[in-house]
Design an enzyme around this catalytic site. Structure first.
Site, PDB file in Angstrom:
ATOM      1  N   HIS A 207       0.838  -1.207   0.000  1.00  0.00           N
ATOM      2  CA  HIS A 207       0.000   0.000   0.000  1.00  0.00           C
ATOM      3  C   HIS A 207       0.875   1.260   0.000  1.00  0.00           C
ATOM      4  O   HIS A 207       0.606   2.208  -0.743  1.00  0.00           O
ATOM      5  CB  HIS A 207      -0.877   0.058   1.260  1.00  0.00           C
ATOM      6  CG  HIS A 207      -1.857  -1.064   1.409  1.00  0.00           C
ATOM      7  ND1 HIS A 207      -1.936  -1.853   2.530  1.00  0.00           N
ATOM      8  CD2 HIS A 207      -2.821  -1.528   0.573  1.00  0.00           C
ATOM      9  CE1 HIS A 207      -2.903  -2.739   2.396  1.00  0.00           C
ATOM     10  NE2 HIS A 207      -3.456  -2.582   1.200  1.00  0.00           N
TER      11      HIS A 207
ATOM     12  N   LYS B   6     -17.049  -7.724   4.698  1.00  0.00           N
ATOM     13  CA  LYS B   6     -15.975  -8.644   5.026  1.00  0.00           C
ATOM     14  C   LYS B   6     -16.123  -8.979   6.490  1.00  0.00           C
ATOM     15  O   LYS B   6     -16.884  -8.347   7.205  1.00  0.00           O
ATOM     16  CB  LYS B   6     -14.618  -7.965   4.830  1.00  0.00           C
ATOM     17  CG  LYS B   6     -14.172  -7.861   3.389  1.00  0.00           C
ATOM     18  CD  LYS B   6     -12.750  -7.388   3.324  1.00  0.00           C
ATOM     19  CE  LYS B   6     -12.206  -7.483   1.919  1.00  0.00           C
ATOM     20  NZ  LYS B   6     -10.815  -7.047   1.838  1.00  0.00           N
TER      21      LYS B   6
ATOM     22  N   ARG C  10      -1.800  -6.308  -8.363  1.00  0.00           N
ATOM     23  CA  ARG C  10      -0.684  -7.207  -8.047  1.00  0.00           C
ATOM     24  C   ARG C  10      -0.573  -8.332  -9.071  1.00  0.00           C
ATOM     25  O   ARG C  10       0.453  -8.553  -9.668  1.00  0.00           O
ATOM     26  CB  ARG C  10      -0.874  -7.804  -6.647  1.00  0.00           C
ATOM     27  CG  ARG C  10      -0.737  -6.800  -5.529  1.00  0.00           C
ATOM     28  CD  ARG C  10      -1.266  -7.334  -4.242  1.00  0.00           C
ATOM     29  NE  ARG C  10      -2.674  -7.654  -4.353  1.00  0.00           N
ATOM     30  CZ  ARG C  10      -3.440  -8.032  -3.355  1.00  0.00           C
ATOM     31  NH1 ARG C  10      -2.938  -8.186  -2.165  1.00  0.00           N
ATOM     32  NH2 ARG C  10      -4.716  -8.286  -3.544  1.00  0.00           N
TER      33      ARG C  10
ATOM     34  N   SER D 215      -2.722  -7.854   3.177  1.00  0.00           N
ATOM     35  CA  SER D 215      -2.898  -7.670   4.624  1.00  0.00           C
ATOM     36  C   SER D 215      -3.210  -9.002   5.280  1.00  0.00           C
ATOM     37  O   SER D 215      -2.702  -9.310   6.366  1.00  0.00           O
ATOM     38  CB  SER D 215      -4.033  -6.685   4.893  1.00  0.00           C
ATOM     39  OG  SER D 215      -3.763  -5.451   4.298  1.00  0.00           O
TER      40      SER D 215
HETATM   41  O1  PNS Z   1      -8.552  -3.208   0.449  1.00  0.00           O
HETATM   42  P1  PNS Z   1      -9.785  -3.794  -0.193  1.00  0.00           P
HETATM   43  O2  PNS Z   1     -10.598  -4.555   0.829  1.00  0.00           O
HETATM   44  O3  PNS Z   1      -9.470  -4.610  -1.405  1.00  0.00           O
HETATM   45  O4  PNS Z   1     -10.676  -2.535  -0.680  1.00  0.00           O
HETATM   46  C1  PNS Z   1     -11.941  -2.736  -1.284  1.00  0.00           C
HETATM   47  C2  PNS Z   1     -12.698  -1.411  -1.408  1.00  0.00           C
HETATM   48  C3  PNS Z   1     -12.831  -0.740  -0.049  1.00  0.00           C
HETATM   49  C4  PNS Z   1     -11.947  -0.474  -2.323  1.00  0.00           C
HETATM   50  C5  PNS Z   1     -14.085  -1.740  -2.006  1.00  0.00           C
HETATM   51  O5  PNS Z   1     -14.656  -2.747  -1.246  1.00  0.00           O
HETATM   52  C6  PNS Z   1     -15.022  -0.546  -2.028  1.00  0.00           C
HETATM   53  O6  PNS Z   1     -14.863   0.354  -2.826  1.00  0.00           O
HETATM   54  N1  PNS Z   1     -16.029  -0.564  -1.120  1.00  0.00           N
HETATM   55  C7  PNS Z   1     -17.004   0.488  -0.998  1.00  0.00           C
HETATM   56  C8  PNS Z   1     -18.402  -0.029  -1.377  1.00  0.00           C
HETATM   57  C9  PNS Z   1     -18.679   0.138  -2.857  1.00  0.00           C
HETATM   58  O7  PNS Z   1     -18.556   1.195  -3.421  1.00  0.00           O
HETATM   59  N2  PNS Z   1     -19.040  -0.983  -3.487  1.00  0.00           N
HETATM   60  C10 PNS Z   1     -19.341  -1.036  -4.905  1.00  0.00           C
HETATM   61  C11 PNS Z   1     -18.084  -1.226  -5.729  1.00  0.00           C
HETATM   62  S1  PNS Z   1     -18.408  -1.105  -7.449  1.00  0.00           S
END
Ligand code: PNS
Length: 171
Positions: A27, A51, A101, A138
């Site tokens: 990150h 999650k 990644r 993570s």
């Molecule tokens: O670190 P992560 O868990 O891979 O991050 C995922 C994240 C937070 C970027 C994604 O889950 C997100 O954007 N969540 C917000 C909810 C949302 O907008 N969902 C629709 C996505 S199209």
């Protein structure tokens, strides 16, 4: 009108969203590179993603990012709940940044990027992960740490310290 098109005066504001449970050097690398490209980077920690319960509280996750990114003055940390597409509109964000990644990241990130653009008209820029960190996540870091492995080379010092504190509390 968003910042990027406002005569360039506000500069280009990027958002780097994620769970950051916890922040890793993968990150950090993406944030540093985004901060080099864009005028401002908002690292946005998601609240209540679909999650399981995070190991680090929201406040811990934000504090660890703040402490680890102090060397960059165009990076801020915030949190958001709900749709990222709504949040980027409220914050007048110009671009979403994501790290890629491996090929499997691309498959899921592509549809997410297209959905976010459809909902908010904000595009996603992908930064390829540094090969040193392409295997890093993570969850893997937490697993290795709690099974007794060395993780010094994968997380910033504030994260390492807090992980040790958590393990001591559990002992
Ligand atoms: O670190 P992560 O868990 O891979 O991050 C995922 C994240 C937070 C970027 C994604 O889950 C997100 O954007 N969540 C917000 C909810 C949302 O907008 N969902 C629709 C996505 S199209």
């Amino acid at each position: 009108m968003n910042g990027a098109s406002y005569g360039g005066k506000r500069g280009v504001h990027a958002i780097y969203p994620g769970s950051f449970d916890p922040l890793t050097f993968g990150h950090v690398d993406v944030i540093e590179r985004a901060a080099h490209i864009f005028d401002h980077v908002l690292v946005a920690v998601v609240v209540n993603p679909q999650k399981r319960e995070p190991l680090f509280s929201l406040d811990e996750r934000k504090r660890l990012i703040e402490e680890s990114m102090r060397h960059l003055d165009n990076v801020d940390v915030a949190d958001f709940r709900g749709l990222l597409a709504h949040y980027v509109k409220v914050k007048q964000i110009d671009v979403i940044v994501k790290g890629l990644r491996v090929v499997s990241d691309f498959e899921s990130e592509m549809s997410t990027a297209l959905m976010n653009r459809s909902l908010s008209n904000v595009d996603t820029v992908f930064l390829p992960s540094d090969p040193r960190y392409s295997f890093l996540s993570s969850s893997l870091v937490k697993e290795v740490f709690f099974l007794g492995g060395e993780i010094d080379q994968y997380v910033p010092l504030p994260v390492l310290r807090t992980l040790h504190e958590k393990r001591d509390l559990l002992a």
